[in-house]
Design a protein around this motif. Structure first.
Motif, PDB file in Angstrom:
ATOM      1  N   GLU A  35      64.870  -5.824  16.004  1.00 11.24           N
ATOM      2  CA  GLU A  35      65.859  -6.354  16.947  1.00 11.24           C
ATOM      3  C   GLU A  35      66.045  -5.433  18.151  1.00 11.24           C
ATOM      4  O   GLU A  35      66.348  -5.891  19.242  1.00 11.24           O
ATOM      5  CB  GLU A  35      67.190  -6.578  16.239  1.00 11.24           C
ATOM      6  CG  GLU A  35      67.170  -7.782  15.309  1.00 11.24           C
ATOM      7  CD  GLU A  35      68.408  -7.895  14.436  1.00 11.24           C
ATOM      8  OE1 GLU A  35      69.347  -7.081  14.601  1.00 11.24           O
ATOM      9  OE2 GLU A  35      68.428  -8.792  13.581  1.00 11.24           O
ATOM     10  N   LEU A  92      62.710 -18.694  23.234  1.00 11.66           N
ATOM     11  CA  LEU A  92      63.451 -17.783  22.366  1.00 11.66           C
ATOM     12  C   LEU A  92      64.749 -17.343  23.035  1.00 11.66           C
ATOM     13  O   LEU A  92      65.788 -17.264  22.383  1.00 11.66           O
ATOM     14  CB  LEU A  92      62.587 -16.577  21.991  1.00 11.66           C
ATOM     15  CG  LEU A  92      63.200 -15.617  20.968  1.00 11.66           C
ATOM     16  CD1 LEU A  92      63.501 -16.333  19.649  1.00 11.66           C
ATOM     17  CD2 LEU A  92      62.259 -14.440  20.713  1.00 11.66           C
ATOM     18  N   GLU A  93      64.698 -17.071  24.332  1.00 13.79           N
ATOM     19  CA  GLU A  93      65.915 -16.698  25.064  1.00 13.79           C
ATOM     20  C   GLU A  93      66.971 -17.784  24.979  1.00 13.79           C
ATOM     21  O   GLU A  93      68.165 -17.503  24.952  1.00 13.79           O
ATOM     22  CB  GLU A  93      65.589 -16.428  26.533  1.00 13.79           C
ATOM     23  CG  GLU A  93      65.005 -15.074  26.793  1.00 13.79           C
ATOM     24  CD  GLU A  93      64.819 -14.809  28.281  1.00 13.79           C
ATOM     25  OE1 GLU A  93      65.622 -15.314  29.096  1.00 13.79           O
ATOM     26  OE2 GLU A  93      63.866 -14.093  28.620  1.00 13.79           O
ATOM     27  N   SER A  95      67.148 -19.930  22.480  1.00 10.19           N
ATOM     28  CA  SER A  95      67.276 -20.299  21.056  1.00 10.19           C
ATOM     29  C   SER A  95      66.802 -21.724  20.794  1.00 10.19           C
ATOM     30  O   SER A  95      67.380 -22.454  19.990  1.00 10.19           O
ATOM     31  CB  SER A  95      68.719 -20.122  20.574  1.00 10.19           C
ATOM     32  OG  SER A  95      69.102 -18.769  20.656  1.00 10.19           O
ATOM     33  N   PHE A  97      64.599 -23.319  18.921  1.00 14.25           N
ATOM     34  CA  PHE A  97      63.735 -23.098  17.768  1.00 14.25           C
ATOM     35  C   PHE A  97      62.802 -24.272  17.493  1.00 14.25           C
ATOM     36  O   PHE A  97      61.695 -24.073  17.000  1.00 14.25           O
ATOM     37  CB  PHE A  97      64.571 -22.737  16.538  1.00 14.25           C
ATOM     38  CG  PHE A  97      65.248 -21.412  16.688  1.00 14.25           C
ATOM     39  CD1 PHE A  97      64.542 -20.231  16.536  1.00 14.25           C
ATOM     40  CD2 PHE A  97      66.599 -21.345  17.033  1.00 14.25           C
ATOM     41  CE1 PHE A  97      65.161 -18.999  16.700  1.00 14.25           C
ATOM     42  CE2 PHE A  97      67.224 -20.124  17.194  1.00 14.25           C
ATOM     43  CZ  PHE A  97      66.499 -18.946  17.032  1.00 14.25           C
ATOM     44  N   CYS A 130      61.009 -19.892  12.287  1.00 14.21           N
ATOM     45  CA  CYS A 130      61.895 -20.788  13.040  1.00 14.21           C
ATOM     46  C   CYS A 130      62.867 -21.495  12.104  1.00 14.21           C
ATOM     47  O   CYS A 130      63.996 -21.796  12.484  1.00 14.21           O
ATOM     48  CB  CYS A 130      61.087 -21.817  13.829  1.00 14.21           C
ATOM     49  SG  CYS A 130      60.385 -21.138  15.335  1.00 14.21           S
ATOM     50  N   GLU A 133      65.602 -19.271  11.770  1.00 17.60           N
ATOM     51  CA  GLU A 133      66.010 -18.752  13.079  1.00 17.60           C
ATOM     52  C   GLU A 133      66.038 -17.226  13.083  1.00 17.60           C
ATOM     53  O   GLU A 133      66.955 -16.586  13.583  1.00 17.60           O
ATOM     54  CB  GLU A 133      67.354 -19.341  13.509  1.00 17.60           C
ATOM     55  CG  GLU A 133      67.299 -20.857  13.650  1.00 17.60           C
ATOM     56  CD  GLU A 133      68.586 -21.475  14.155  1.00 17.60           C
ATOM     57  OE1 GLU A 133      69.554 -20.738  14.445  1.00 17.60           O
ATOM     58  OE2 GLU A 133      68.622 -22.713  14.268  1.00 17.60           O
ATOM     59  N   ASN A 134      64.981 -16.637  12.529  1.00 16.98           N
ATOM     60  CA  ASN A 134      64.860 -15.189  12.430  1.00 16.98           C
ATOM     61  C   ASN A 134      64.338 -14.633  13.755  1.00 16.98           C
ATOM     62  O   ASN A 134      63.130 -14.431  13.943  1.00 16.98           O
ATOM     63  CB  ASN A 134      63.941 -14.817  11.263  1.00 16.98           C
ATOM     64  CG  ASN A 134      64.002 -13.359  10.935  1.00 16.98           C
ATOM     65  OD1 ASN A 134      64.287 -12.528  11.791  1.00 16.98           O
ATOM     66  ND2 ASN A 134      63.730 -13.036   9.680  1.00 16.98           N
ATOM     67  N   ILE A 135      65.249 -14.375  14.651  1.00 13.95           N
ATOM     68  CA  ILE A 135      64.916 -13.970  16.020  1.00 13.95           C
ATOM     69  C   ILE A 135      64.081 -12.689  16.056  1.00 13.95           C
ATOM     70  O   ILE A 135      63.117 -12.593  16.814  1.00 13.95           O
ATOM     71  CB  ILE A 135      66.198 -13.823  16.863  1.00 13.95           C
ATOM     72  CG1 ILE A 135      66.832 -15.204  17.060  1.00 13.95           C
ATOM     73  CG2 ILE A 135      65.906 -13.168  18.207  1.00 13.95           C
ATOM     74  CD1 ILE A 135      68.209 -15.180  17.683  1.00 13.95           C
ATOM     75  N   ARG A 139      60.443 -12.633  17.662  1.00 12.55           N
ATOM     76  CA  ARG A 139      60.208 -11.776  18.837  1.00 12.55           C
ATOM     77  C   ARG A 139      59.034 -10.831  18.578  1.00 12.55           C
ATOM     78  O   ARG A 139      58.171 -10.635  19.428  1.00 12.55           O
ATOM     79  CB  ARG A 139      61.463 -10.989  19.179  1.00 12.55           C
ATOM     80  CG  ARG A 139      61.285 -10.102  20.407  1.00 12.55           C
ATOM     81  CD  ARG A 139      62.555  -9.381  20.818  1.00 12.55           C
ATOM     82  NE  ARG A 139      63.509 -10.334  21.365  1.00 12.55           N
ATOM     83  CZ  ARG A 139      64.703 -10.596  20.831  1.00 12.55           C
ATOM     84  NH1 ARG A 139      65.090  -9.963  19.745  1.00 12.55           N
ATOM     85  NH2 ARG A 139      65.511 -11.456  21.383  1.00 12.55           N
TER      86      ARG A 139
END
Length: 155
Positions: A35, A92-93, A95, A97, A130, A133-135, A139
């Protein structure tokens, strides 16, 4: 690392690979590293072989031998993938998904068809993450996608 990523993004530069090297092994700590903008997380103690392998993952050229019947299609295919990295980052920015999952699903299928198995695997990782939603993982995978394209050499 977060500040460096902001500067890279502002200047539209490819992210510099960053490997976190810590004593922490818990999943939460690994996610914190990702992160923060790290591309990879290693926990101490790290063997020399693991360190060298990790560094080479981010520095060595990726050489792919393409079937002669497909060679004329590859430059356009790779060009489209570069554009796709940009689309994934934008989604991604925001969200988005569903959009990310759709792009990743297409990458997963098409990359394998052209012989880019590692790209296909990156597509799978993005697509699967996705759902949750594991950013951080998404990333990281997008960063790997971008780095893969930068290091790619076709033979």
């Amino acid at each position: 690392v977060k500040e460096s990523r902001k500067i890279e993004k502002h200047n539209m530069r490819t992210a510099t690979p960053v490997v976190a090297l810590t004593a922490y092994v818990l999943k939460e700590e690994v996610e914190k590293s990702l992160e923060a903008g790290c591309n990879h997380h290693l926990s101490k103690p790290v063997s020399k072989d693991t360190l060298i392998k990790t560094i080479s993952t981010f520095t060595s050229p990726i050489v792919i031998k393409i079937d002669e019947d497909l060679i004329d299609l590859i430059p356009d295919y790779i060009s489209k993938r570069h554009g796709e990295v940009h689309l994934l980052k934008e989604a991604l920015e925001k969200s988005e998904f569903d959009k990310i999952r759709e792009l990743a699903h297409k990458l997963r299928g098409s990359a394998g068809s052209y012989g880019f198995d590692q790209l296909s695997e990156i597509g799978r990782i993005i697509e699967e993450n996705c759902k949750e939603e594991n950013i951080a993982i998404i990333r990281q995978a997008i960063g790997q996608y971008e780095l893969y394209l930068k290091r790619l050499k076709i033979s």
